[in-house]
Motif scaffolding. Structure first.
Motif, short mmCIF file in Angstrom:
data_model
loop_
_atom_site.label_atom_id
_atom_site.label_comp_id
_atom_site.label_asym_id
_atom_site.label_seq_id
_atom_site.Cartn_x
_atom_site.Cartn_y
_atom_site.Cartn_z
N TYR A 54 73.37 -3.54 -97.06
CA TYR A 54 73.92 -2.50 -97.92
C TYR A 54 72.93 -1.54 -98.05
O TYR A 54 73.37 -0.30 -97.98
N ASP A 55 71.38 -1.92 -98.14
CA ASP A 55 70.59 -0.55 -98.32
C ASP A 55 70.51 0.12 -96.97
O ASP A 55 70.20 1.33 -97.03
N LYS B 221 73.60 2.42 -96.98
CA LYS B 221 73.18 3.71 -97.62
C LYS B 221 72.14 4.66 -97.19
O LYS B 221 72.39 5.88 -96.99
N GLU C 54 73.94 6.50 -94.30
CA GLU C 54 74.81 7.35 -94.89
C GLU C 54 73.89 8.55 -95.36
O GLU C 54 74.65 9.88 -94.99
N ARG C 55 72.94 8.57 -96.07
CA ARG C 55 72.21 9.67 -96.49
C ARG C 55 71.75 10.46 -95.16
O ARG C 55 71.63 11.79 -95.13
#
Length: 317
Positions: A129-130, A133, A136-137
């Motif tokens: 999950y990290d 993210k 995604e950034r």
């Protein structure tokens, strides 16, 4: 079905332990006196004649005769057959109890391993999950640079690929959580879909040890090794008992007899001492002794194989 095979293994191990205890009680009962009673009733509806030489003829009227007998039979000496049988049954009861402990230890280890797998998946989901993210950034930053004319489409494409890979990795790990929970519930004997959560408890630094010491401790403490050694000891007692069964046996019996038959003394006390000597059994006694010796040797081989297996397991760890 929800409880699974591990529950049945645990129940079976406990039943085997109880069977061992009952066999121990049964073998002990062979060494103590046994008490019994027998009775009979005879009804005669017609007169019966007797002719006694030198005396004359007699006739008995129709009678009803009741007789009873109390007896106590006890072993005296059997060259160790009963004692060895009892010792062997005691060792087998302890062996069954050790096997129960081994089964419960195996189940506990399986539960620990299943909980660790579930915890590993949960940790993997958090890491994925990290990463998702972060990618995604990175993808948004690359798109902003592309819009500003400061980056190429390749940078955006690379960031998008990495983001999709992280997302698929997270989704794959999340799909494993229900399966791992169902397996852990099955080991615990709970319904498959009961909610369950595994929490990580931080531990101290890993202990240090020498392989030789760990191997010796494993051979001394493992329940299955203790059960195998008890099996060897019980087999040795069986050999001694098998040999003793082919030797003479002394038994005693005390009997009290009572009847209302007018031709017999009302009450009779008797004591009987018997000696039984086996002479010929068609080869059965030699077969029994050979079978007992073969079982003892087989138990020793199984013990050695188990010890080698445990040494290998310790070396791998």
């Amino acid at each position: 079905p929800a409880r699974g095979l591990d529950y049945l293994r645990r129940v079976q191990a406990r039943l085997d332990s109880l069977v061992g205890l009952t066999q121990q009680d049964e073998s002990f009962a062979r060494m103590i006196p046994s008490i019994g009673w027998s009775g009979g009733f005879t009804a005669q509806d017609k007169a019966q004649g007797f002719i006694i030489p030198g005396t004359g003829a007699f006739a008995s009227a129709p009678t009803e005769v009741f007789q009873q007998s109390f007896f106590m039979e006890f072993p005296i000496y059997g060259f160790g057959r009963w004692a060895n049988d009892y010792r062997a049954s005691r060792l087998r009861a302890q062996q069954a109890d050790a096997m129960r402990e081994a089964t419960e230890s195996d189940i506990a280890a399986a539960v620990t391993a299943a909980a660790f797998d579930l915890l590993t998946v949960q940790r993997g989901i958090a890491v994925a999950y990290d990463q998702e993210k972060a990618f995604e950034r990175q993808m948004r930053d690359a798109q902003a640079l592309l819009d500003a004319g400061r980056a190429t489409k390749d940078a955006v494409l690379d960031a998008t690929v990495e983001f999709e890979a992280a997302r698929r990795s997270r989704e794959k790990l999340e799909s494993l959580v229900p399966v791992n929970r169902m397996f852990l519930n099955q080991l615990l004997g709970r319904p498959p879909h009961d909610p369950i959560e595994v929490v990580d408890a931080p531990s101290t630094a890993a202990p240090t040890w020498r392989p030789e010491e760990v191997e010796m401790q494993a051979l001394a403490r493992r329940a299955e090794v203790r059960a195998a050694r008890l099996a060897v000891a019980a087999a040795d007692k069986d050999v001694k008992a098998a040999v003793a069964r082919e030797l003479p046996e002394f038994r005693g019996k005390v009997n009290w007899f009572d009847t209302d038959n007018p031709f017999i003394v009302d009450q009779i006390w008797s004591f009987q001492l018997s000696l039984n000597i086996p002479i010929f059994t068609g080869g059965a006694r030699f077969a029994r002794m050979k079978r007992a010796r073969y079982n003892a040797e087989s138990a020793r081989i199984q013990l050695r194989e188990l010890e080698d297996q445990i040494r290998t397991e310790v070396a791998r760890v």
